[in-house]
Design a protein around this motif. Structure first.
Motif, PDB file in Angstrom:
ATOM      1  N   ALA A   1       1.868  13.979 -26.076  1.00 33.22           N
ATOM      2  CA  ALA A   1       0.867  14.756 -27.036  1.00 33.22           C
ATOM      3  C   ALA A   1      -0.681  13.900 -26.368  1.00 33.22           C
ATOM      4  CB  ALA A   1       1.281  14.790 -28.311  1.00 33.22           C
ATOM      5  N   GLY A   2      -0.687  14.646 -25.179  1.00 38.21           N
ATOM      6  CA  GLY A   2      -1.983  13.565 -24.545  1.00 38.21           C
ATOM      7  C   GLY A   2      -3.761  14.366 -25.335  1.00 38.21           C
ATOM      8  N   TYR A   3      -4.819  13.613 -25.215  1.00 39.50           N
ATOM      9  CA  TYR A   3      -5.337  13.804 -26.549  1.00 39.50           C
ATOM     10  C   TYR A   3      -6.521  14.798 -25.552  1.00 39.50           C
ATOM     11  CZ  TYR A   3      -3.868   9.947 -28.444  1.00 39.50           C
ATOM     12  OH  TYR A   3      -3.597   8.803 -28.736  1.00 39.50           O
TER      13      TYR A   3
ATOM     14  N   THR B   1      -9.800   8.782 -21.039  1.00 44.65           N
ATOM     15  CA  THR B   1      -9.437   9.524 -20.779  1.00 44.65           C
ATOM     16  C   THR B   1      -7.775   9.449 -19.970  1.00 44.65           C
ATOM     17  OG1 THR B   1     -10.576   8.533 -18.953  1.00 44.65           O
ATOM     18  CG2 THR B   1     -11.952   9.813 -19.983  1.00 44.65           C
ATOM     19  N   GLN B   2      -6.997   8.003 -20.137  1.00 42.18           N
ATOM     20  CA  GLN B   2      -5.826   7.627 -19.455  1.00 42.18           C
ATOM     21  C   GLN B   2      -5.075   8.404 -20.035  1.00 42.18           C
ATOM     22  OE1 GLN B   2      -5.254   3.403 -19.759  1.00 42.18           O
ATOM     23  NE2 GLN B   2      -7.075   3.408 -20.587  1.00 42.18           N
ATOM     24  N   ARG B   3      -5.374   8.693 -21.307  1.00 47.42           N
ATOM     25  CA  ARG B   3      -4.715   9.538 -22.031  1.00 47.42           C
ATOM     26  C   ARG B   3      -4.636  10.966 -22.399  1.00 47.42           C
ATOM     27  NH1 ARG B   3      -0.484   6.173 -21.667  1.00 47.42           N
ATOM     28  NH2 ARG B   3       0.540   7.607 -24.118  1.00 47.42           N
ATOM     29  N   GLN B   4      -5.718  11.212 -21.717  1.00 50.08           N
ATOM     30  CA  GLN B   4      -5.278  12.705 -21.481  1.00 50.08           C
ATOM     31  C   GLN B   4      -4.807  13.579 -20.591  1.00 50.08           C
ATOM     32  OE1 GLN B   4      -9.114  13.926 -19.841  1.00 50.08           O
ATOM     33  NE2 GLN B   4     -10.528  12.546 -21.482  1.00 50.08           N
ATOM     34  N   ALA B   5      -4.089  14.809 -21.701  1.00 47.40           N
ATOM     35  CA  ALA B   5      -3.019  15.897 -20.608  1.00 47.40           C
ATOM     36  C   ALA B   5      -2.836  15.457 -19.620  1.00 47.40           C
ATOM     37  CB  ALA B   5      -2.784  16.965 -21.383  1.00 47.40           C
TER      38      ALA B   5
ATOM     39  N   LEU C   1      -0.442  19.814 -26.910  1.00 48.50           N
ATOM     40  CA  LEU C   1       0.647  19.429 -27.811  1.00 48.50           C
ATOM     41  C   LEU C   1       1.816  20.142 -27.457  1.00 48.50           C
ATOM     42  CD1 LEU C   1      -1.005  20.475 -31.190  1.00 48.50           C
ATOM     43  CD2 LEU C   1      -0.557  18.544 -31.242  1.00 48.50           C
ATOM     44  N   ALA C   2       1.801  21.072 -26.175  1.00 45.77           N
ATOM     45  CA  ALA C   2       2.208  21.264 -25.423  1.00 45.77           C
ATOM     46  C   ALA C   2       3.636  20.578 -24.450  1.00 45.77           C
ATOM     47  CB  ALA C   2       2.463  22.536 -24.173  1.00 45.77           C
ATOM     48  N   ASN C   3       2.801  19.045 -24.095  1.00 49.54           N
ATOM     49  CA  ASN C   3       3.363  18.086 -23.166  1.00 49.54           C
ATOM     50  C   ASN C   3       4.500  17.354 -24.529  1.00 49.54           C
ATOM     51  OD1 ASN C   3       3.282  17.084 -20.586  1.00 49.54           O
ATOM     52  ND2 ASN C   3       2.593  15.688 -21.145  1.00 49.54           N
ATOM     53  N   LEU C   4       4.311  17.400 -25.626  1.00 51.67           N
ATOM     54  CA  LEU C   4       5.231  17.020 -26.621  1.00 51.67           C
ATOM     55  C   LEU C   4       6.808  17.396 -26.376  1.00 51.67           C
ATOM     56  CD1 LEU C   4       5.812  14.119 -28.260  1.00 51.67           C
ATOM     57  CD2 LEU C   4       5.329  16.360 -30.293  1.00 51.67           C
ATOM     58  N   LYS C   5       7.470  17.140 -26.134  1.00 52.80           N
ATOM     59  CA  LYS C   5       9.147  17.884 -25.250  1.00 52.80           C
ATOM     60  C   LYS C   5       9.728  17.142 -25.743  1.00 52.80           C
ATOM     61  CE  LYS C   5       7.608  19.752 -21.442  1.00 52.80           C
ATOM     62  NZ  LYS C   5       7.206  19.668 -19.963  1.00 52.80           N
ATOM     63  N   VAL C   6       9.943  16.120 -26.453  1.00 53.59           N
ATOM     64  CA  VAL C   6      10.273  14.836 -27.435  1.00 53.59           C
ATOM     65  C   VAL C   6      10.286  15.374 -29.159  1.00 53.59           C
ATOM     66  CG1 VAL C   6      10.750  12.339 -28.265  1.00 53.59           C
ATOM     67  CG2 VAL C   6      10.102  13.072 -26.167  1.00 53.59           C
ATOM     68  N   PRO C   7      12.411  15.273 -29.334  1.00 55.23           N
ATOM     69  CA  PRO C   7      12.279  15.303 -30.400  1.00 55.23           C
ATOM     70  C   PRO C   7      11.593  14.753 -31.805  1.00 55.23           C
ATOM     71  CG  PRO C   7      14.453  15.338 -29.537  1.00 55.23           C
ATOM     72  CD  PRO C   7      13.401  14.587 -28.417  1.00 55.23           C
TER      73      PRO C   7
END
Length: 450
Positions: free
Chosen positions: A238-240, A254-258, A301-307
């Motif tokens: 879930a990138g910021y 920025t390194q933790r952005q989507a 949020l769309a990049n969170l694919k883990v249960p």
């Protein structure tokens, strides 16, 4: 005083001093022990538990605390103290240990000084690990401030069930060393992924570590509370949003952005207790950089694919429910996710019960306590649901899903209807694993990827 009380008082006065001194003290209350109404999966597992402390160093990290107003951020070797619970030879629940911690909100706070205290546990310090694995890895990540012992009840419980649990003291974010909040914002996910790699290294054959052949880091779950939940969601994808970059010097966030990082494929599950940062206004940071979902936008949020299992109180006054955690659950559209809600609970859904040393300081006590809940009850519920979720996602135990796919989402509406032999009748809708009259004040929802 009536005659019976007088007789008893006189009798007590005649007890020899030596005999009085041999009376055994009351047993310590150990976090993780069960109330009689605990649900089925709350109990300890089949293994005894060992515990060791690791001192790890993540070299060449940005030193956010010492960042200048202008210019490059210096780098340093970032120390991380990690407590590891693991399956060990012996009888389940047979160990005894004291975890030494401090209260307070960082050093030199006169209102909340760093008062030492001890938390008892049922583990054995520095014992050999059981060679029956390798066992899945669980990362525990505390709140701000917190410590690696904040959820010791859960670390021990999971280790007894065949997990290796690594609980991190996040530097600059503990009760003892709380520093610039920007360090916590920048480092949480980085700490998590670094410790996963270190545990994988120590778990390899021939590493010389007590974890050699014991830990399977390819099956990793992250359990984070508050700021730990914030970091866990990011570590899992879930990138910021870019609007949050000004909160950390030098654009380090920025390194933790989507789109700017690759998700560690070893992360297979996340449990986010009251994850901070989802409120649109991002309350409590003094500025309003917040995007649609606080630190997150739709793309992140769309990049969170883990249960993911979200756990939250519906009266959470730090991470918030309706305007905070619930929208994260609803809009992480590419993940299988669950939302466990404790009715009338505030923010402290995850910690150990309040230590005795906190009773004289309101702020320290309220750092642990829930006014409407008994903390042992909450701990037992967490043990039950986290076990079901991790057993399903890290161990592939399909029957664990029956504890999560509840017949009705609001437990107060569940009907306990059983035959004389205890088997459910056709109209029974009670939650699996709960005794009659005990599924109360809880909600559980599930959404699948779109």
């Amino acid at each position: 005083m009536n005659r019976s009380r007088l007789t008893l008082s006189l009798a007590l006065l005649t007890v020899p001093l030596a005999a009085a001194q041999t009376v055994a003290p009351a047993p310590l209350s150990v976090p993780g022990d069960l109330r009689p109404d605990a649900p089925e999966l709350a109990s300890r597992g089949q293994y005894a538990v060992g515990v060791r402390t690791l001192n790890l160093v993540n070299k060449g990290q940005l030193d956010i605390v010492k960042a200048p107003k202008e210019g490059a951020i210096p780098r340093y070797d970032r120390p991380l103290t990690v407590e590891v619970w693991y399956p060990a030879p012996g009888v389940s629940g047979s160990g005894s240990v004291l975890y030494r911690d401090v209260l307070g909100s960082g050093p030199n706070d006169p209102k909340r000084p760093n008062t030492p205290f001890e938390t008892p546990g049922r583990a054995t310090r520095d014992v050999a690990a059981l060679q029956g694995g390798p066992f899945p890895l669980v990362i525990l990540s505390h709140g701000y401030p917190g410590s690696r012992y904040l959820m010791s009840y859960l670390g021990e419980n999971l280790a007894s069930k065949g997990y290796v649990v690594a609980s991190i003291d996040h530097t600059d974010s503990t009760h003892a060393d709380k520093a610039a909040f920007a360090s916590t914002l920048a480092n949480r996910a980085l700490d998590d992924t670094f410790v996963i790699s270190e545990m994988a290294r120590l778990g390899t054959a021939g590493s010389g570590s007590f974890l050699s052949n014991v830990v399977n880091a390819d099956q990793t779950g992250i359990v984070g509370y508050s700021m730990g939940g914030y970091g866990a969601l990011n570590a899992a994808g879930a990138g910021y949003g870019p609007q949050m970059a000004p909160l950390v010097p030098g654009g380090a966030l920025t390194q933790r952005q989507a789109g700017n990082f690759t998700v560690d494929p070893r992360i297979k599950a996340v449990v986010a207790f009251a994850p901070w940062g989802g409120d649109a206004a991002v309350k409590g940071i003094g500025v309003n950089f917040g995007g649609k979902y606080g630190f997150w936008e739709d793309a992140g949020l769309a990049n969170l694919k883990v249960p993911t299992l979200f756990v939250v109180g519906d009266r959470d006054d730090v991470s918030y429910y309706e305007g905070g955690v619930k929208p994260l659950f609803e809009n992480a559209v590419n993940a299988e996710r669950y939302l466990l809600v404790y009715q009338n609970a505030l923010h402290n859904s995850a910690p150990n019960p309040p230590p005795a040393a906190s009773l004289s300081n309101y702020d320290d006590y309220m750092h642990y306590a829930e006014p409407a809940w008994d903390m042992t009850r909450l701990n037992n519920l967490n043990q039950h649901f986290v076990t079901a979720f991790l057993n399903l996602k890290l161990k592939g135990q399909a029957d664990a899903a029956t504890y999560l796919n509840v017949p009705v989402p609001v437990s107060n509406n569940a009907k306990y209807s059983r035959n004389a032999d205890g088997t459910p009748k056709a109209d029974d809708t009670y939650w699996k694993g709960f005794k009659d009259r005990t599924a109360r004040g809880i909600e559980l929802y599930k959404l699948m990827p779109k």
